[in-house]
Design an enzyme around this catalytic site. Structure first.
Site, mmCIF file in Angstrom:
data_model
loop_
_atom_site.group_PDB
_atom_site.id
_atom_site.type_symbol
_atom_site.label_atom_id
_atom_site.label_comp_id
_atom_site.label_asym_id
_atom_site.label_seq_id
_atom_site.Cartn_x
_atom_site.Cartn_y
_atom_site.Cartn_z
ATOM 1 C CB SER A 1 3.211 1.930 5.914
ATOM 2 O OG SER A 1 1.998 1.536 6.462
ATOM 3 C CG ASP B 1 -0.058 -4.043 2.769
ATOM 4 O OD1 ASP B 1 0.449 -3.479 1.784
ATOM 5 O OD2 ASP B 1 -0.552 -3.422 3.725
ATOM 6 C CG HIS C 1 -0.415 0.302 2.519
ATOM 7 N ND1 HIS C 1 -0.118 -0.684 3.431
ATOM 8 C CD2 HIS C 1 -0.076 1.466 3.116
ATOM 9 C CE1 HIS C 1 0.367 -0.133 4.534
ATOM 10 N NE2 HIS C 1 0.401 1.176 4.367
#
Length: 377
Positions: free
Chosen positions: A229, A146, A115
């Protein structure tokens, strides 16, 4: 470099919003779905038995000098880990989005979250303690877990690949350090502990995320914010035990951040997926269990979700070999009740290929069971 603006994402650990409005920056909502303990067991690692932990437990009986020594030892441990791991953590800019990544090898491969890269093919990367922007291109992305890999177009000398730890040795209570670019503040570090292991967490669907359900995640109390992230979750042995990916929000507080509840994809999953993407540009063995079916949520006569109805069954796959057919409605996987497609996906995420599981299903109004040996997604 000025932090860049990101499109709205439902992943608090994802690229940061415009900033640096540290107090008012919105933490976009993560829908925490099907949070399950999947029974991951692990053994003690060096970080859970460090001298600093022993000194701290001595409490009031310890002399002031001993307490000071223990405090200094823990501080020294933190600084050692930061010196060892932080040079491997980079900042990634993908269009208007910004996140983090980890140097995977000395050839310029960098692993991050899918993402973070989104649909972009080209990126700029800033190494720790540097302001120079380096060009990078996409090697491969696997949104189902992911994870993604990008590669520096001209890798500089002296790259510091991270050392990944053994996921089976991660234990509750071990000290963790989360490293990345929260809110665009590159090379930032927060600290906490491993709060739980074996969590299964589902991301919400969005333009930047297909709504992956990820098993065996490491839960940590180390603060994880937008921009973290793809960054590193490290232990006191200077090993990366996971990639920071998600942070929970409290829906009763209008979606504000739930302090101290973050999740990282375990190192074993990261290295498995990254190695395949680097070698082949795709993933052929995800390590995730599959039934070999396409399904959707089934609604009963009262319009309530009551299972997962099979739309198609892969010929020769696990479900077909066990006799399941299109139109069958799965209501239980082992002892887990199945009421929606999401609950079926979550239940599968807690299992591994080769596991044998009893599937309870309905066919033409009759309840049946089948023993299925799970395949690989």
């Amino acid at each position: 470099m000025r932090p860049k603006k990101e499109p709205t994402r439902p992943l608090p650990a994802g690229p940061r919003p415009t900033g640096p409005k540290l107090w008012s920056a919105p933490v976009t909502a993560l829908a925490l779905v099907g949070l399950l303990v999947t029974g991951c067991s692990s053994s003690t690692s060096s970080s859970s038995s460090s001298p600093s932990a022993t000194t701290a437990s001595a409490g009031a009986s310890a002399s002031p000098s001993a307490a000071s020594s223990g405090s200094n030892q823990l501080q020294d441990d933190y600084q050692r880990v930061i010196a060892n791991v932080l040079p491997s953590v980079v900042q990634i800019t993908a269009g208007d989005s910004l996140g983090s990544g980890i140097v995977f090898d000395d050839k310029g491969d960098i692993v991050t979250n899918a993402h973070v890269v989104g649909t972009a093919q080209k990126f700029t990367v800033t190494l720790a303690n540097s302001t120079t922007e380096l060009d990078a291109t996409l090697v491969g992305s696997y949104p189902e877990s992911d994870l993604a890999v990008i590669k520096l177009s001209s890798p500089p000398s002296g790259l510091r690949p991270a050392v990944f730890g053994d996921s089976s040795k991660v234990e509750v209570g071990q000290i963790t350090l989360a490293m990345g670019s929260p809110l665009g503040l590159s090379s930032s570090v927060t600290q906490g502990i491993v709060s739980a292991t074996g969590r299964t967490v589902s991301e919400p669907q969005s333009a930047g995320s297909p709504g992956a359900t990820i098993g065996n995640m490491v839960q940590t109390s180390a603060a994880i914010n937008p921009g973290n992230s793809g960054g590193a979750l490290a232990n006191l042995a200077s090993q990366v035990i996971g990639i920071n990916t998600l942070a929970a929000v409290d829906q009763e507080l209008n979606g504000s951040a739930a302090p101290g509840i973050g999740f990282a994809i375990p190192a074993a999953t990261v290295t498995n997926i990254a190695n395949q993407l680097i070698k082949d540009g795709k993933v052929t063995n995800s390590g995730r269990a599959a039934l070999g079916v396409t399904a959707r949520t089934y609604f009963n006569a009262e319009y309530q979700p009551a299972g997962a109805v099979l739309v198609s069954v892969t010929a020769g796959g696990p479900a077909a070999s066990a006799g399941l057919q299109p139109g069958d409605v799965i209501t239980k996987l082992g002892d887990t009740q199945i009421t929606t497609l999401a609950s079926l996906t979550t239940a599968l995420a807690s299992l591994t290929p080769g596991d044998k599981i009893t599937v309870t299903y309905q066919r033409s109004g009759a309840t049946k069971t089948a023993d299925v040996t799970l395949g690989s997604l």
